[in-house]
Design a protein around this motif. Structure first.
Motif, PDB file in Angstrom:
ATOM      1  N   PRO A   1       0.795  -1.229   0.000  1.00  0.00           N
ATOM      2  CA  PRO A   1       0.000   0.000   0.000  1.00  0.00           C
ATOM      3  C   PRO A   1       0.829   1.283   0.000  1.00  0.00           C
ATOM      4  O   PRO A   1       0.278   2.372   0.078  1.00  0.00           O
ATOM      5  CB  PRO A   1      -0.800  -0.126   1.302  1.00  0.00           C
ATOM      6  CG  PRO A   1       0.105  -0.890   2.210  1.00  0.00           C
ATOM      7  CD  PRO A   1       0.834  -1.873   1.325  1.00  0.00           C
ATOM      8  N   VAL A   2       2.160   1.160  -0.074  1.00  0.00           N
ATOM      9  CA  VAL A   2       3.033   2.332   0.036  1.00  0.00           C
ATOM     10  C   VAL A   2       3.671   2.640  -1.323  1.00  0.00           C
ATOM     11  O   VAL A   2       4.291   1.772  -1.947  1.00  0.00           O
ATOM     12  CB  VAL A   2       4.142   2.103   1.084  1.00  0.00           C
ATOM     13  CG1 VAL A   2       5.091   3.298   1.115  1.00  0.00           C
ATOM     14  CG2 VAL A   2       3.532   1.859   2.454  1.00  0.00           C
TER      15      VAL A   2
ATOM     16  N   VAL B   1       3.427   7.802   0.093  1.00  0.00           N
ATOM     17  CA  VAL B   1       1.976   7.826  -0.025  1.00  0.00           C
ATOM     18  C   VAL B   1       1.478   6.477   0.469  1.00  0.00           C
ATOM     19  O   VAL B   1       1.789   5.428  -0.114  1.00  0.00           O
ATOM     20  CB  VAL B   1       1.527   8.064  -1.476  1.00  0.00           C
ATOM     21  CG1 VAL B   1      -0.001   8.081  -1.554  1.00  0.00           C
ATOM     22  CG2 VAL B   1       2.103   9.361  -2.019  1.00  0.00           C
ATOM     23  N   PHE B   2       0.710   6.508   1.554  1.00  0.00           N
ATOM     24  CA  PHE B   2       0.206   5.271   2.163  1.00  0.00           C
ATOM     25  C   PHE B   2      -1.300   5.186   1.935  1.00  0.00           C
ATOM     26  O   PHE B   2      -2.058   6.071   2.355  1.00  0.00           O
ATOM     27  CB  PHE B   2       0.499   5.258   3.651  1.00  0.00           C
ATOM     28  CG  PHE B   2      -0.081   4.065   4.373  1.00  0.00           C
ATOM     29  CD1 PHE B   2       0.359   2.781   4.087  1.00  0.00           C
ATOM     30  CD2 PHE B   2      -1.085   4.225   5.318  1.00  0.00           C
ATOM     31  CE1 PHE B   2      -0.180   1.678   4.746  1.00  0.00           C
ATOM     32  CE2 PHE B   2      -1.629   3.126   5.983  1.00  0.00           C
ATOM     33  CZ  PHE B   2      -1.172   1.845   5.692  1.00  0.00           C
TER      34      PHE B   2
ATOM     35  N   ARG C   1      -5.873   8.107   1.367  1.00  0.00           N
ATOM     36  CA  ARG C   1      -4.416   8.091   1.289  1.00  0.00           C
ATOM     37  C   ARG C   1      -3.829   9.146   2.239  1.00  0.00           C
ATOM     38  O   ARG C   1      -4.374  10.250   2.372  1.00  0.00           O
ATOM     39  CB  ARG C   1      -3.948   8.397  -0.142  1.00  0.00           C
ATOM     40  CG  ARG C   1      -4.363   7.331  -1.149  1.00  0.00           C
ATOM     41  CD  ARG C   1      -4.095   7.753  -2.571  1.00  0.00           C
ATOM     42  NE  ARG C   1      -4.866   8.939  -2.958  1.00  0.00           N
ATOM     43  CZ  ARG C   1      -6.149   8.903  -3.311  1.00  0.00           C
ATOM     44  NH1 ARG C   1      -6.804   7.736  -3.321  1.00  0.00           N
ATOM     45  NH2 ARG C   1      -6.767  10.008  -3.664  1.00  0.00           N
ATOM     46  N   LEU C   2      -2.722   8.776   2.871  1.00  0.00           N
ATOM     47  CA  LEU C   2      -1.952   9.700   3.696  1.00  0.00           C
ATOM     48  C   LEU C   2      -0.630   9.963   2.989  1.00  0.00           C
ATOM     49  O   LEU C   2       0.020   9.036   2.479  1.00  0.00           O
ATOM     50  CB  LEU C   2      -1.682   9.110   5.080  1.00  0.00           C
ATOM     51  CG  LEU C   2      -2.916   8.730   5.898  1.00  0.00           C
ATOM     52  CD1 LEU C   2      -2.495   8.131   7.237  1.00  0.00           C
ATOM     53  CD2 LEU C   2      -3.826   9.940   6.119  1.00  0.00           C
ATOM     54  N   VAL C   3      -0.214  11.242   2.961  1.00  0.00           N
ATOM     55  CA  VAL C   3       0.973  11.655   2.207  1.00  0.00           C
ATOM     56  C   VAL C   3       1.928  12.377   3.149  1.00  0.00           C
ATOM     57  O   VAL C   3       1.511  13.244   3.933  1.00  0.00           O
ATOM     58  CB  VAL C   3       0.603  12.580   1.028  1.00  0.00           C
ATOM     59  CG1 VAL C   3       1.847  12.946   0.226  1.00  0.00           C
ATOM     60  CG2 VAL C   3      -0.436  11.915   0.133  1.00  0.00           C
TER      61      VAL C   3
ATOM     62  N   ARG D   1       5.917  18.255   4.183  1.00  0.00           N
ATOM     63  CA  ARG D   1       4.511  18.323   3.773  1.00  0.00           C
ATOM     64  C   ARG D   1       3.775  17.124   4.352  1.00  0.00           C
ATOM     65  O   ARG D   1       4.282  15.997   4.319  1.00  0.00           O
ATOM     66  CB  ARG D   1       4.374  18.330   2.248  1.00  0.00           C
ATOM     67  CG  ARG D   1       2.919  18.395   1.744  1.00  0.00           C
ATOM     68  CD  ARG D   1       2.875  18.510   0.222  1.00  0.00           C
ATOM     69  NE  ARG D   1       1.527  18.789  -0.259  1.00  0.00           N
ATOM     70  CZ  ARG D   1       0.676  17.868  -0.707  1.00  0.00           C
ATOM     71  NH1 ARG D   1       1.046  16.586  -0.750  1.00  0.00           N
ATOM     72  NH2 ARG D   1      -0.535  18.206  -1.116  1.00  0.00           N
ATOM     73  N   ALA D   2       2.587  17.382   4.875  1.00  0.00           N
ATOM     74  CA  ALA D   2       1.688  16.321   5.337  1.00  0.00           C
ATOM     75  C   ALA D   2       0.317  16.559   4.722  1.00  0.00           C
ATOM     76  O   ALA D   2      -0.180  17.694   4.721  1.00  0.00           O
ATOM     77  CB  ALA D   2       1.593  16.321   6.855  1.00  0.00           C
ATOM     78  N   ALA D   3      -0.294  15.510   4.187  1.00  0.00           N
ATOM     79  CA  ALA D   3      -1.567  15.685   3.488  1.00  0.00           C
ATOM     80  C   ALA D   3      -2.409  14.429   3.626  1.00  0.00           C
ATOM     81  O   ALA D   3      -1.907  13.332   3.882  1.00  0.00           O
ATOM     82  CB  ALA D   3      -1.330  16.000   2.011  1.00  0.00           C
ATOM     83  N   VAL D   4      -3.695  14.618   3.440  1.00  0.00           N
ATOM     84  CA  VAL D   4      -4.642  13.515   3.386  1.00  0.00           C
ATOM     85  C   VAL D   4      -5.512  13.695   2.144  1.00  0.00           C
ATOM     86  O   VAL D   4      -5.911  14.822   1.818  1.00  0.00           O
ATOM     87  CB  VAL D   4      -5.508  13.453   4.666  1.00  0.00           C
ATOM     88  CG1 VAL D   4      -6.277  14.746   4.891  1.00  0.00           C
ATOM     89  CG2 VAL D   4      -6.455  12.254   4.627  1.00  0.00           C
ATOM     90  N   GLU D   5      -5.754  12.603   1.429  1.00  0.00           N
ATOM     91  CA  GLU D   5      -6.562  12.614   0.213  1.00  0.00           C
ATOM     92  C   GLU D   5      -7.669  11.571   0.349  1.00  0.00           C
ATOM     93  O   GLU D   5      -7.417  10.444   0.814  1.00  0.00           O
ATOM     94  CB  GLU D   5      -5.706  12.280  -1.013  1.00  0.00           C
ATOM     95  CG  GLU D   5      -4.466  13.134  -1.174  1.00  0.00           C
ATOM     96  CD  GLU D   5      -3.533  12.615  -2.253  1.00  0.00           C
ATOM     97  OE1 GLU D   5      -2.435  13.185  -2.404  1.00  0.00           O
ATOM     98  OE2 GLU D   5      -3.895  11.620  -2.945  1.00  0.00           O
ATOM     99  N   TYR D   6      -8.860  11.931  -0.087  1.00  0.00           N
ATOM    100  CA  TYR D   6      -9.981  10.990   0.021  1.00  0.00           C
ATOM    101  C   TYR D   6     -10.845  11.082  -1.223  1.00  0.00           C
ATOM    102  O   TYR D   6     -11.282  12.175  -1.614  1.00  0.00           O
ATOM    103  CB  TYR D   6     -10.817  11.296   1.255  1.00  0.00           C
ATOM    104  CG  TYR D   6     -11.981  10.344   1.439  1.00  0.00           C
ATOM    105  CD1 TYR D   6     -11.769   8.985   1.654  1.00  0.00           C
ATOM    106  CD2 TYR D   6     -13.291  10.798   1.388  1.00  0.00           C
ATOM    107  CE1 TYR D   6     -12.820   8.097   1.807  1.00  0.00           C
ATOM    108  CE2 TYR D   6     -14.365   9.930   1.551  1.00  0.00           C
ATOM    109  CZ  TYR D   6     -14.119   8.574   1.758  1.00  0.00           C
ATOM    110  OH  TYR D   6     -15.174   7.710   1.905  1.00  0.00           O
TER     111      TYR D   6
END
Length: 832
Positions: free
Chosen positions: A391-392, A436-437, A444-446, A552-557
């Motif tokens: 998943p990474v 990117v997990f 996804r967590l970035v 940088r820290a991000a979340v994508e949905y």
């Protein structure tokens, strides 16, 4: 009939010149329409802004993108015209080869041999340290990506405000093709472009592209003219099934006059005037014959107005003999891109070398004349490994940048001149990575991290020349109308050598010894010489460096397969640097924290694309490159840390396929960009014996007289809006395609509104633009199945007089440069 409608929709999507709608025409060709019987939809561009291929709608970052053919349709042939395609971007053509880039009020008015741009300009994946040339950059373009906000993990140096990525078309394997186009229009504007793609063998192809353009000056005095030439050659080779190598080289020249200047008026010194425009200065507007759009600095009526109204302190002699501008600049570069599939990962390696040679003269704020002769050389290497494990998805990379600049500059302001002989060296090394997990298929967590280590040094000799009037009638200010101002030259000897020897009756500066100290200048009166020429040398030798970790820290949905939401926090850093300015020799780094929340959406079978973004940026130690007063009281262009700022707002862009042949598009940005803390100290230029608050600074900001340890002024611009930061920017357009018996006729109208903004340094009333609305229109005819087209266009249909820079120069003359006036023309193209 359904096939004809489908073809019309394809043409409609391909021709739409707007950032939200884009097409990738190279090896990364995206699907133009979704075909299911007669179902059609909007096209999608493939972008690589995150160092991976993804659609624009899947890129969970603030980005606009536009394809190369759409840039041509919109008349974007250099970076300054990108203003019309990205609401957040503002590109300023300053004097000579200088170009300034702003994103949401963050940027530089100009970039010289020792400034650091806040918006990174990247050509074909290579960071350009001196983004003075954009001619070859916009040759045979595949797409342009505009990234907004700090790029603190994946990109090269100093991208605190954003990045502009220009990606050319690359060779296509196994395909022969060519395209040519000719364009002619008003101001005797001629443009010729061509590209040729040739397959040489299996797995080997080459591509050539060239462009030539010229135009007469937009201003009545002949300024605003240009003549540009550019070439690019590329070779693409599939060395093995897993290894590909692409080589590229480009060369370009820029000639002509560069931007022209229109005079607004003069800020006359009127001491102790409570109703003065700013401090003790009253604005004297120029007559209508001078301020009329595109009159120009060198029009006879303009020169008469300045000569009769302005004087150049400290010589107090009429301002005459402005130096006419010219450009003779050349640029070239080579770069390569090696990609290799290693099994466990993909390797990308990009080495590059670039060189620019500048030889130009310009008037700027306006000066009597500024001269630049600079040579900049840069070498860079970037290597990236990308792969995935379950998943990474991961990326690691390294970056090396080395730049050497040598320059001879002079900035002549009639009575004061700064002569700069400098050499700078900058080395930047960085290591970076991203993970990117995928928590689920939709979530996804970035995380991204970059370490930057920059070292820089400067070795410069700065000679400051001041012509000082000693003849002071009582009562009244000094007056030396019979003493000429200093001629324009590259060195002290060049300038003074143009003066008659009789002007130095007591002591000649040409004795074989260095020209240093005071020289009686002009006629000798009963009380001695009328004036002095004072030459003061300074040596600046500095070494400095900065290290920083940004992340940088991000979340994508994915709410649905067609609807994405994301949120991110990112830090940015721009290194400090040096100035060739007495008392301001160094400036510190700036830092930014940026929060973003956004959503990208496709609706109604991809007939509607709607993207939303909210942003909040906080700057500390923000750098501002602007004209100011140095520690000796001379005007100088330098970078300083102005303090803190807050930038917040929202942006919406959309495109809607209302019918199979009707497209609506638009973008709206609301921006609140404010300097929370912007304060600095400026030396008091009054003469000995003058009372306090006599010669106050020429500024629209608050100021306070300081008497000890030496007389100066504390100037406070806190609470003022950031420069080039309109509160509202609105782009709206419509495009309609008609089917005419074997032909397709496509018409488009695009308008851009920008609210009032500040485009001058000192917040004076003459530095505000007011609102403006510009409209472009075009009509294109092409056969239903043919390879040719004819386009008739008009740009700036309403002939708006739109300021790009408004500032005050020598003698307190207020003037500005402006975006081009109304232009029209015809373009004919053929593909084969």
């Amino acid at each position: 009939m359904s096939k004809m409608i489908l073809r019309a929709s394809v043409a409609l999507a391909a021709l739409a010149p707007f950032p939200a709608l884009a097409q990738d025409t190279g090896a990364q060709q995206a699907t133009q329409v979704q075909q299911d019987d007669d179902v059609v939809g909007l096209n999608t561009i493939i972008v690589t802004a995150q160092r991976r291929e993804e659609t624009l709608q899947d890129a969970a970052i603030p980005i606009n993108a536009i394809a190369g053919d759409q840039l041509v349709q919109a008349g974007v042939t250099d970076a300054t015209a990108l203003n019309k395609v990205a609401p957040a971007l503002y590109v300023v053509a300053a004097g000579g080869a200088n170009a300034g880039y702003f994103v949401r009020g963050v940027g530089n008015f100009s970039n010289n041999g020792y400034t650091n741009p806040a918006v990174a300009f990247n050509l074909d994946g290579v960071y350009i340290g001196r983004p003075s040339s954009t001619v070859a950059s916009f040759l045979d373009v595949n797409r342009v990506e505009v990234l907004k906000g700090p790029q603190g993990t994946l990109y090269g140096r100093n991208a605190t405000g954003g990045a502009v990525n220009v990606i050319p078309n690359i060779p296509r394997l196994g395909e022969f093709g060519a395209e040519v186009a000719a364009q002619y229009g008003s101001y005797d504007a001629l443009e010729l472009t061509g590209a040729l793609n040739v397959p040489l063998a299996d797995g080997l192809a080459t591509r050539f592209a060239a462009a030539y353009s010229r135009n007469d000056g937009y201003y009545s005095d002949g300024t605003g003219s240009g003549e540009d030439l550019a070439f690019r050659a590329q070779v693409l080779a599939e060395l093995t099934e897993d290894v590909t190598l692409r080589l590229s080289g480009d060369y370009s020249t820029q000639q002509g006059t560069g931007p022209g200047t229109n005079v607004q008026g003069v800020y006359a010194f009127t001491p102790f005037s409570p109703n003065a425009t700013a401090g003790n200065f009253t604005f004297v507007p120029a007559p209508a014959s001078v301020t009329a759009p595109f009159t120009g600095l060198f029009a006879p009526q303009t020169l008469d107005f300045i000569r009769n109204t302005a004087v150049g302190a400290p010589l107090y002699s009429p301002l005459t003999d402005y130096a006419y501008p010219f450009r003779d600049d050349s640029y070239w570069g080579i770069n390569a891109e090696l990609t290799a599939d290693l099994g466990f990962a993909e390797l990308t390696f990009i080495p590059a070398y670039r060189e620019s040679r500048l030889d130009n003269q310009f008037n700027g704020p306006p000066f009597k004349g500024a001269v630049n002769q600079n040579v900049a050389e840069q070498t860079s290497f970037e290597a990236r490994l990308t792969g995935d494990a379950g998943p990474v998805e991961w990326l690691v990379g390294g970056y090396y940048f080395d730049e050497h600049v040598e320059g001879l500059d002079s900035y002549n302001q009639f009575a004061t001149v700064s002569f700069n002989d400098f050499a700078t060296d900058t080395r930047s090394i960085a290591a970076f990575g991203r993970l990117v997990f995928s928590v689920t298929d939709d979530l996804r967590l970035v995380g991204g991290l970059r370490f930057t280590d920059e070292r820089r040094e400067i070795d410069a000799e700065v000679d400051t020349l001041a012509a000082v009037c000693l003849n002071r009638p009582t009562p009244g200010p000094p007056s030396c109308p019979l003493v000429p101002t200093i001629p324009v030259g590259l060195t002290v000897a060049d300038s003074l050598g143009q003066l008659a020897p009789a002007l130095f009756p007591v002591r000649s500066p040409f004795t074989g010894a260095p020209i240093v100290g005071s020289y009686p200048y002009g006629p000798i009166g009963p009380r001695g010489p009328y004036a002095l020429v004072v030459v003061t040398p300074s040596d600046i030798e500095r070494v400095a460096g900065d290290e920083e970790i940004t992340y940088r820290a991000a979340v994508e949905y994915d709410v649905t397969p067609e609807n994405l939401v994301y949120a991110s926090f990112e830090t940015g850093f721009r290194a400090g640097g040096f100035n060739l300015t007495f008392g301001q020799e160094e400036y510190a780094p700036e830092y930014i924290d940026a929060w973003t929340i956004g959503s990208k959406n496709n609706f109604f079978d991809n007939r509607l694309q709607l993207n939303l973004e909210g942003f909040y940026w906080k700057y500390e130690g923000q750098q501002l490159a602007a004209l100011g007063v140095d520690g000796r009281g001379s005007n100088s262009f330098y970078t300083r840390n102005v303090g803190e700022s807050t930038i917040k707002g929202a942006e919406i862009d959309f495109q809607a396929l209302v019918t199979e042949t009707t497209l609506l598009r638009g973008g709206v940005q609301y921006l609140d960009a404010t300097y929370d803390s912007f304060a600095y100290n400026q030396i008091d230029l009054s003469a000995a014996g003058d009372p306090p608050n006599f010669l106050t600074p020429l500024t629209g900001c608050d100021f306070t007289q300081v008497l000890t340890p030496r007389r100066s002024f504390d100037i406070d611009c806190s609470g003022r809006p950031a420069l080039n930061a309109p509160e509202w920017t609105v782009n709206l357009g419509v495009q309609q395609t008609l089917l005419l018996g074997g032909f397709e006729l496509t018409g488009s109208v695009d308008g851009r509104y920008r609210s009032n903004r500040v485009v001058g340094f000192n917040y004076l009333p003459t530095s505000e633009t007011g609102d403006d609305l510009t409209i472009d229109a075009a009509v294109t005819l092409r056969p239903d199945l043919g390879d040719w087209y004819v386009t008739a266009f008009v740009r700036n249909l309403t002939d708006e007089f739109v300021p790009a820079i408004l500032q005050v120069g020598a003698g307190n003359v207020a003037a500005g440069s402006y975006e081009p006036p109304r232009r029209y023309g015809v373009r004919i193209g053929y593909d084969f």
